[in-house]
Write a protein that holds these residues in place. Structure first.
Motif, PDB file in Angstrom:
ATOM      1  N   LYS A  41       0.826  -1.206   0.000  1.00 11.47           N
ATOM      2  CA  LYS A  41       0.000   0.000   0.000  1.00 11.47           C
ATOM      3  C   LYS A  41       0.861   1.256   0.000  1.00 11.47           C
ATOM      4  CE  LYS A  41      -3.644  -0.080   2.648  1.00 11.47           C
ATOM      5  NZ  LYS A  41      -4.717  -0.199   1.678  1.00 11.47           N
ATOM      6  N   LEU A  44      -3.626   2.178   8.170  1.00  4.18           N
ATOM      7  CA  LEU A  44      -3.960   0.770   8.324  1.00  4.18           C
ATOM      8  C   LEU A  44      -5.189   0.681   9.210  1.00  4.18           C
ATOM      9  CD1 LEU A  44      -3.072  -2.178   7.740  1.00  4.18           C
ATOM     10  CD2 LEU A  44      -1.797  -2.104   9.893  1.00  4.18           C
ATOM     11  N   ASP A  60      -8.610  -2.665   6.049  1.00  4.43           N
ATOM     12  CA  ASP A  60      -7.479  -3.276   5.360  1.00  4.43           C
ATOM     13  C   ASP A  60      -7.098  -4.624   5.955  1.00  4.43           C
ATOM     14  OD1 ASP A  60      -6.838  -0.776   3.839  1.00  4.43           O
ATOM     15  OD2 ASP A  60      -6.346  -0.029   5.843  1.00  4.43           O
ATOM     16  N   LEU A  86       4.787  -2.018   5.218  1.00  3.29           N
ATOM     17  CA  LEU A  86       4.021  -0.866   4.745  1.00  3.29           C
ATOM     18  C   LEU A  86       4.925   0.353   4.760  1.00  3.29           C
ATOM     19  CD1 LEU A  86       0.676  -1.402   6.685  1.00  3.29           C
ATOM     20  CD2 LEU A  86       1.019  -1.677   4.245  1.00  3.29           C
TER      21      LEU A  86
END
Length: 243
Positions: free
Chosen positions: A17, A22, A52, A126
């Motif tokens: 992402k 998140l 997510d 991430l």
């Protein structure tokens, strides 16, 4: 010591992402994952909350079908029970890339049903930052000594990990001794507790909360509890983090 076990998984290619948020949900779904009422509610909840990551306990899944609850999510299931048609356990489902997973059974068994409980650990990246997500359904019908042993075993698995960490699930902390032990567990791992305005909607046993999300190395943006008393005796808890 926790016992490593095999998982059931479907890991699709997921792009890492680019945004720095998140949104996660933690929920003991009480084996309702095959029910149409649950499926419809869950699909809407995921869309409305822009989720997510799903951290689920007591998932019921078909053995013969390699499908998650939702097609857009990859998933890993750490099972603790199996019948001819179904497996049961904890599940992490996510629409982000997964670097690795570890899966464990408790050494001890619950006294009434003679089953182990499962713990699932998935690792994600991430924005070039590692995030470890731990999904736990703690032992219920055991002595405090056995409960402590399993929580201490999990702590030993996690204490060498230094990056961002989320530990969530149904901890079965239904008495004060278990609550205090969990508090010490969090202090030793430098975890913060996600708190909620809707505290009255958190699942409680003998006035003690049993569902939690803990975190470190992330920034909490908001949290909420969704009232689903017409669907399950547990309510989903949600937390949004920035990376």
């Amino acid at each position: 010591m926790l016992k490593p076990i095999k998982t059931v998984s479907s890991l699709k290619h997921q792009d890492i992402k680019s945004k720095n948020t998140l949104n996660i949900l933690c929920w003991n779904v009480a084996k309702l994952t095959k029910k149409e009422l649950f499926k419809k509610f869950f699909e809407k909840l995921i869309k409305d909350e822009k989720l997510d990551f799903l951290i689920l306990q007591e998932v019921k899944s078909d053995i013969s079908k390699s499908s998650a609850i939702l097609e857009d999510f990859s998933f890993v299931i750490s099972p603790n029970m199996q019948t001819k048609k179904h497996i049961y356990g904890v599940m992490n489902a996510f629409n982000i890339s997964c670097e690795s997973n570890q899966n464990f059974l408790t050494s001890k068994k619950e006294l009434k049903v003679a089953t182990h409980k499962s713990i699932l650990i998935t690792k994600h990246t991430l924005n070039d930052k590692n995030v470890l997500v731990v999904n736990i359904h703690a032992l219920n019908f055991v002595s405090f000594r056995d409960f402590k042993y399993e929580l201490e075993s999990l702590k030993e698995e996690l204490k060498s990990y230094k990056d961002s960490l989320i530990v969530a699930g149904d901890f079965n902390t239904w008495n004060r001794k278990r609550v205090l032990l969990l508090k010490n567990f969090c202090e030793e791992l430098f975890l913060q507790e996600v708190t909620y305005k809707e505290i009255e909607n958190i699942k409680k046993v003998f006035k003690n909360s049993i569902d939690y999300i803990f975190f470190r190395g992330l920034n909490l943006q908001y949290s909420k509890v969704i009232d689903t008393n017409t669907i399950s005796d547990h309510n989903p808890i949600i937390a949004s983090f920035t990376i």
